[in-house]
Structures are given as structure tokens and as C-alpha cells.
Enzyme design. Structure first.
Site, PDB file in Angstrom:
ATOM      1  N   HIS A  92       0.697  -1.144  -0.123  1.00  0.00           N
ATOM      2  CA  HIS A  92       0.027  -0.144  -0.026  1.00  0.00           C
ATOM      3  C   HIS A  92       0.635   1.006   0.350  1.00  0.00           C
ATOM      4  O   HIS A  92       1.695   0.886   0.451  1.00  0.00           O
ATOM      5  CB  HIS A  92      -0.785  -0.024   1.463  1.00  0.00           C
ATOM      6  CG  HIS A  92      -1.944   0.974   1.239  1.00  0.00           C
ATOM      7  ND1 HIS A  92      -2.582   2.290   1.285  1.00  0.00           N
ATOM      8  CD2 HIS A  92      -3.493   0.636   0.520  1.00  0.00           C
ATOM      9  CE1 HIS A  92      -3.318   2.192   0.203  1.00  0.00           C
ATOM     10  NE2 HIS A  92      -4.184   1.630   0.498  1.00  0.00           N
ATOM     11  N   ASP A 134      -8.273  -5.210   0.592  1.00  0.00           N
ATOM     12  CA  ASP A 134      -8.731  -6.000  -1.035  1.00  0.00           C
ATOM     13  C   ASP A 134      -8.424  -7.657  -0.959  1.00  0.00           C
ATOM     14  O   ASP A 134      -8.583  -7.712  -1.403  1.00  0.00           O
ATOM     15  CB  ASP A 134      -7.590  -5.661  -2.448  1.00  0.00           C
ATOM     16  CG  ASP A 134      -8.206  -3.857  -2.413  1.00  0.00           C
ATOM     17  OD1 ASP A 134     -10.157  -3.845  -2.407  1.00  0.00           O
ATOM     18  OD2 ASP A 134      -8.119  -3.464  -2.650  1.00  0.00           O
TER      19      ASP A 134
HETATM   20  N1  ACO Z   1       3.664  -7.181  -4.539  1.00  0.00           N
HETATM   21  C1  ACO Z   1       5.671  -7.482  -4.990  1.00  0.00           C
HETATM   22  N2  ACO Z   1       5.960  -6.097  -5.238  1.00  0.00           N
HETATM   23  C2  ACO Z   1       5.965  -5.753  -4.931  1.00  0.00           C
HETATM   24  C3  ACO Z   1       3.673  -4.889  -3.991  1.00  0.00           C
HETATM   25  C4  ACO Z   1       3.495  -6.074  -4.499  1.00  0.00           C
HETATM   26  N3  ACO Z   1       1.911  -6.287  -4.434  1.00  0.00           N
HETATM   27  N4  ACO Z   1       3.976  -3.516  -4.528  1.00  0.00           N
HETATM   28  C5  ACO Z   1       5.067  -3.214  -3.990  1.00  0.00           C
HETATM   29  N5  ACO Z   1       6.627  -3.931  -4.332  1.00  0.00           N
HETATM   30  C6  ACO Z   1       7.470  -3.074  -4.279  1.00  0.00           C
HETATM   31  C7  ACO Z   1       7.904  -2.958  -5.589  1.00  0.00           C
HETATM   32  O1  ACO Z   1       8.546  -3.548  -6.437  1.00  0.00           O
HETATM   33  C8  ACO Z   1       8.678  -2.048  -5.265  1.00  0.00           C
HETATM   34  O2  ACO Z   1       9.607  -2.019  -4.841  1.00  0.00           O
HETATM   35  P1  ACO Z   1      11.326  -1.395  -4.944  1.00  0.00           P
HETATM   36  O3  ACO Z   1      11.459  -0.643  -4.439  1.00  0.00           O
HETATM   37  O4  ACO Z   1      12.544  -2.604  -5.403  1.00  0.00           O
HETATM   38  O5  ACO Z   1      11.070  -1.101  -6.590  1.00  0.00           O
HETATM   39  C9  ACO Z   1       8.588  -1.556  -3.935  1.00  0.00           C
HETATM   40  O6  ACO Z   1       8.086  -2.491  -3.304  1.00  0.00           O
HETATM   41  C10 ACO Z   1       7.775  -0.521  -3.514  1.00  0.00           C
HETATM   42  O7  ACO Z   1       6.871  -0.388  -4.556  1.00  0.00           O
HETATM   43  P2  ACO Z   1       6.063   0.736  -5.792  1.00  0.00           P
HETATM   44  O8  ACO Z   1       5.296   0.022  -6.003  1.00  0.00           O
HETATM   45  O9  ACO Z   1       6.803   1.803  -5.138  1.00  0.00           O
HETATM   46  O10 ACO Z   1       4.707   1.428  -3.709  1.00  0.00           O
HETATM   47  P3  ACO Z   1       3.841   2.268  -3.954  1.00  0.00           P
HETATM   48  O11 ACO Z   1       3.671   2.842  -3.457  1.00  0.00           O
HETATM   49  O12 ACO Z   1       3.775   3.243  -4.896  1.00  0.00           O
HETATM   50  O13 ACO Z   1       2.480   1.310  -5.296  1.00  0.00           O
HETATM   51  C11 ACO Z   1       1.094  -0.578  -5.120  1.00  0.00           C
HETATM   52  C12 ACO Z   1       1.755   0.385  -4.434  1.00  0.00           C
HETATM   53  C13 ACO Z   1       0.032   0.231  -6.075  1.00  0.00           C
HETATM   54  C14 ACO Z   1      -0.168  -0.618  -4.160  1.00  0.00           C
HETATM   55  C15 ACO Z   1       1.405  -1.660  -4.745  1.00  0.00           C
HETATM   56  O14 ACO Z   1       1.447  -2.169  -3.784  1.00  0.00           O
HETATM   57  C16 ACO Z   1       1.342  -2.481  -5.851  1.00  0.00           C
HETATM   58  O15 ACO Z   1       0.655  -2.502  -6.454  1.00  0.00           O
HETATM   59  N6  ACO Z   1      -0.068  -2.995  -4.516  1.00  0.00           N
HETATM   60  C17 ACO Z   1      -0.538  -5.097  -5.939  1.00  0.00           C
HETATM   61  C18 ACO Z   1      -1.928  -3.793  -5.982  1.00  0.00           C
HETATM   62  C19 ACO Z   1      -3.181  -3.448  -4.738  1.00  0.00           C
HETATM   63  O16 ACO Z   1      -3.003  -3.808  -4.095  1.00  0.00           O
HETATM   64  N7  ACO Z   1      -3.431  -2.758  -4.547  1.00  0.00           N
HETATM   65  C20 ACO Z   1      -4.653  -1.940  -3.733  1.00  0.00           C
HETATM   66  C21 ACO Z   1      -4.183  -1.017  -2.552  1.00  0.00           C
HETATM   67  S1  ACO Z   1      -5.165  -0.208  -2.119  1.00  0.00           S
HETATM   68  C22 ACO Z   1      -6.249  -0.106  -2.310  1.00  0.00           C
HETATM   69  O17 ACO Z   1      -6.325   0.778  -3.419  1.00  0.00           O
HETATM   70  C23 ACO Z   1      -7.837   0.335  -2.000  1.00  0.00           C
END
Ligand code: ACO
Length: 439
Positions: free
Chosen positions: A315, A373
Site C-alpha cells: 500500500h 482487498d
Molecule cells: N508484490 C511485489 N512487490 C511489490 C508489491 C507487490 N504487491 N507492491 C510493491 N512491491 C515492491 C515494488 O516493486 C517496489 O520495489 P523496489 O523498491 O525494489 O522498486 C517496492 O515494493 C515499493 O513499491 P511501490 O510500487 O514503489 O510502492 P507504491 O506505494 O507506489 O505502490 C501499490 C503501492 C500500487 C498498492 C503496490 O503495492 C501494488 O501494486 N500492490 C498490488 C496492487 C494492490 O493490491 N492494490 C490495492 C491497493 S489498496 C486500494 O487501492 C484500496
């Protein structure tokens, strides 16, 4: 906790340019909770520089009194009240009142609010014909974007955004009509007749009734499922300045009408990184299929060259745990018990996936925890709600947050049209080349 933002601190900023240093002082504003913010409103005028913050990870876009999140501590407050207390003791319409008006209602206010919402649940009859223009196999979110946007063509008497009464009527209409539109989108996809709302049912009961009843036989709403639906709605009602809420605010900042703004919010919510995530979780669990394949998917999620992410994990704000996920997990077990689902392979898979991921260094170090979720998809599936409707349900719940934030923005005297700047990296000025001189 003080009520008004205070500006006692300052931040010093030194711009070093060709060996010369210019120093500027920027005010630091303190809210009632949460990190201080550096006020950069005069930065460009004073320094000629913009700030650069793609994804707004460090940027506060507005003042707000509605929702507070402490991502490190896993705290979510609506108007100061913790989400778990509201989910346990309140109901969705009471939470709507709280978000809109800032205080929990008295008994009289609660009854009047419920009455007023119930008496706005029916749609203009002409909207039934509007539905007929969609293909039967349209994604219900496509239908939601279209129909909600079109409400401004049906309700001309609540479009004057400078009039607080118009704004409130539009807000009530949106909160009241969203379940009706959502249920119609579902019925349309099935080819079943639309079901009109019933004023003797509560908000979640009415939604389930419009989704699952037909004119052919009596339908009794299961109270455990109605309560679970109510909780899901409460948990999703608002979440500060997320992508869809910021979209609503940005659309509204130009003076667009509320129905158009909420349609913009629905469009933003649709994406898999936001509201589409619970649908994506279920698709992912189905794709994984069995426990022995979990390690393969964990490996893929960790691979930088693989776009696969563990859906329902991570998140932008919560870096400890998502307090909504805990309530959701509990509700998930309640619903499955009530429905007598003893062996739900997807739930087993989800629990095992969560266990493995939470012990894995990659997820621990990056602070990736199950979000709201992760379990909601399993509950909704058990309730008989098809995956394509998951994000629609989220939109139904979030409508109150959107309208509360939209109202707050309109009433904020410091509100301006949203207009971000950019770091331009394209061509510098060049001369137009006639067609015959191009290579
Ligand atoms: N699986 C694997 N790796 C992940 C995941 C994941 N679900 N989420 C984040 N990471 C990793 C990224 O690759 C990144 O790695 P790095 O630092 O080596 O580049 C690091 O963790 C940080 O992630 P970011 O994408 O930079 O974090 P951000 O805050 O931008 O993203 C997000 C948050 C979009 C929710 C992300 O965690 C994701 O895509 N999750 C899966 C989708 C999801 O469940 N979305 C629901 C969100 S809740 C809602 O909207 C109600």
C-alpha cells in the site's frame, strides 16, 4: 491537538547555482496529526523553481478534516473515530452522515438522514432506457462511468455548485442512487429485469435485494450478509487523498458538476492498482490454483524483470498493516461460517499465501502487508457477487468519501483550480519542417 494549522516552524532552503548560494525560508505548517508540511506555495515566485514529485509521494494537495491515516502505525480515522470502532459499532449510513457533516448524528438526525437517503434511491425512469444503449457484455464499471456521468443530464436542479443546498441534494442523490445504478448494471448484464428499491429495507439490505431478487419469487435478505455488506461499505467509505479522491477533487476544482466529478472518480478507481485490486486478487488466486504453486508466484513477485505483483499486498501509505484488512479477515470468516462454506480452496490459498509472504524477507523488508482487498474478494465471491462487480461495490462505498471531499474542497476559500507543473525533458524550440524536407 489544535484545531487550526499552525505555522510556527520554518524550513531553510539553499539553492546553489554556479557557486553562488541563495537561501530562502519556507513556512512549515503543522496539522492536528501527521507529518508537518513545508509550504511551497510561494516557491516559484521567490526562487523560479518548481518541486518535482511524480505520484505525489511527498506532496500534500489540500487541507482536510475528514480522514486521517498513519501508515506506520496502521491507523485510519474517519473524523477522528478509529475504523475498527466504526466497523464494529456503527452502520454505513451513520458513517455517511459522519463523513459528510463531521459529527455522529443524534437519533433524530440519524432517522431523518436515513429517511432522506431512502427517498432518493429511485432513479429517473428515463435512465432505464439509457441503459439499453450498452452492450449486454459491457464491463459494469464502464456502465457505471457512463450512467453516473449522465446523471447531470437528468438532475438539473442540483448542479449549482455555489449553492450549499444544491450541493447537499446532489450528494444525497449520489449516495442514494449508486446502489440502484450498480444493481441495474448487474441485472443488465444478466438480462434480468431491473429491481426497484424498497423503502422498508436498510441501505445494505436494499442493495442485496436489488442485486439478487427477481419478480418471480420472494427474496429474503440474509441479515449476516447484510451486516457484512454494511461493514465492507464502511471500510471503503473514505481513504484520504487517494487516486480516485484526488481525481474527484481535481475534476471539481474546475467547477465541474458533482455527477461529472464522481464519474471521473469511478474511472480512476477502475484501475488494478486501486479499486480493481480485489478483482485482481481473486484472478491471481485462481491462476495460482494450488498451494504447491505459491513459491513460484512469490518468486515471480520478487523478480524485477517480471511485471507480476502479489495482488492485495502493499500500500502506498500503510507500511505496517492495513487496519481495514484485519476487520475484513474477521468478516470473511463470519460470512463463510454463515454460508456453511467449510472448504473454500481460495481462502485456504489466501491464508497460506499470506503466511508465506509475511515470512519472506523481500515482503518484510519492503513492508508489504495484505491490504483491504486481499480478503474482500473472497467475501464478495461467497456472497454470490461476480468479480466484475467488485470494483463497482467499492465505487458504491467510496461515493460518500468522494462527495464529502468534494464538498470540503468547494467550501475551502484557498481552493484553486488544480494545475500541476512539470519537468519538461522534450525538444527545445525548433523550426517547423515542411513535409517534403523530412527524412
Ligand atoms: N508484490 C511485489 N512487490 C511489490 C508489491 C507487490 N504487491 N507492491 C510493491 N512491491 C515492491 C515494488 O516493486 C517496489 O520495489 P523496489 O523498491 O525494489 O522498486 C517496492 O515494493 C515499493 O513499491 P511501490 O510500487 O514503489 O510502492 P507504491 O506505494 O507506489 O505502490 C501499490 C503501492 C500500487 C498498492 C503496490 O503495492 C501494488 O501494486 N500492490 C498490488 C496492487 C494492490 O493490491 N492494490 C490495492 C491497493 S489498496 C486500494 O487501492 C484500496
Amino acid at each position: 491537538m489544535n484545531d487550526k494549522p499552525s505555522t510556527e516552524k520554518t524550513a531553510t532552503y539553499t539553492l546553489t547555482d554556479n557557486g553562488t548560494g541563495r537561501t530562502f525560508e519556507l513556512p512549515v505548517i503543522q496539522g492536528t496529526c501527521g507529518p508537518d508540511v513545508i509550504d511551497v506555495r510561494k516557491l516559484y515566485a521567490e526562487t523560479g523553481c518548481f518541486t518535482y514529485d511524480p505520484g505525489y509521494t511527498s506532496t500534500g494537495s489540500c487541507e482536510s478534516k475528514i480522514t486521517f491515516i498513519d501508515g506506520e502505525e496502521g491507523i485510519l480515522l474517519y473524523r477522528g473515530y478509529p475504523i475498527d470502532e466504526l466497523a464494529e459499532n456503527s452502520d454505513f449510513l451513520e458513517v455517511c452522515y459522519l463523513l459528510l457533516y463531521g459529527e455522529l448524528p443524534t437519533l433524530e438526525q440519524k432517522q431523518k438522514f436515513e429517511h432522506d437517503i431512502i427517498y432518493h434511491t429511485m432513479l429517473h425512469e428515463q435512465i432505464n432506457y439509457f441503459f439499453r444503449g450498452f452492450r449486454r457484455d459491457s464491463h459494469p464499471m464502464a456502465v457505471m462511468c457512463g450512467v453516473v456521468g449522465a446523471l447531470s443530464a437528468f438532475y438539473h436542479d442540483s448542479l449549482e455548485i455555489s449553492d450549499p443546498k444544491h450541493r447537499m441534494v446532489a450528494s444525497y442523490r449520489l449516495i442514494a442512487k449508486m446502489p440502484t445504478i450498480a444493481a441495474m448494471a448487474y441485472k443488465f448484464s444478466l438480462g434480468q429485469p431491473f429491481v426497484y428499491p424498497r423503502n422498508d429495507l436498510s441501505y445494505p439490505e436494499n442493495f442485496l435485494y436489488m442485486m439478487f431478487s427477481t419478480p418471480c419469487e420472494p427474496y429474503k435478505v440474509n441479515p449476516v450478509l447484510a451486516r457484512a455488506m454494511d461493514r465492507i461499505l464502511i471500510l471503503h467509505a473514505d481513504h484520504e487523498q487517494n487516486a480516485s479522491t484526488s481525481t474527484v477533487r481535481l475534476a471539481g476544482s474546475s467547477g465541474a458538476n458533482p455527477f461529472a466529478c464522481i464519474a471521473a472518480g469511478i474511472a480512476s478507481l477502475w484501475g488494478p492498482a486501486h479499486g480493481g485490486a480485489n478483482e485482481a486478487v481473486l484472478n491471481m488466486l485462481q491462476e495460482i490454483g494450488s498451494r504447491d504453486r505459491i513459491p513460484e508466484y512469490i518468486k515471480r513477485a520478487k523478480d524485477k524483470d517480471d511485471p507480476f505483483r502479489l495482488m492485495g499486498f502493499g500500500h502506498r501509505v500503510y507500511k505496517n498493516f492495513d487496519p481495514r484488512a484485519k476487520v475484513m479477515e474477521k468478516t470473511c470468516h463470519e460470512v463463510l461460517d454463515e454460508l456453511g462454506v467449510r472448504d473454500e480452496p481460495l481462502l485456504d490459498l489466501a491464508i497460506e499465501l499470506e503466511r508465506i509472504a509475511l515470512e519472506d524477507d523481500y515482503f518484510v523488508q519492503k513492508k508489504l502487508y495484505p491490504n483491504v482487498d486481499f480478503y474482500s474478494g473472497i467475501i464478495l465471491r461467497a456472497m454470490g457477487i461476480p468479480t466484475s462487480m467488485f470494483t463497482v461495490l467499492f465505487a458504491v462505498a467510496r461515493t460518500v468519501g468522494w462527495v464529502a471531499q468534494w464538498n470540503e474542497m468547494i467550501e475551502d476559500p484557498s481552493q484553486k483550480i488544480g494545475r500541476p507543473r512539470q519537468l519538461y525533458i522534450g525538444h527545445t524550440k525548433r523550426r517547423y519542417k515542411p513535409l517534403h524536407k523530412r527524412d
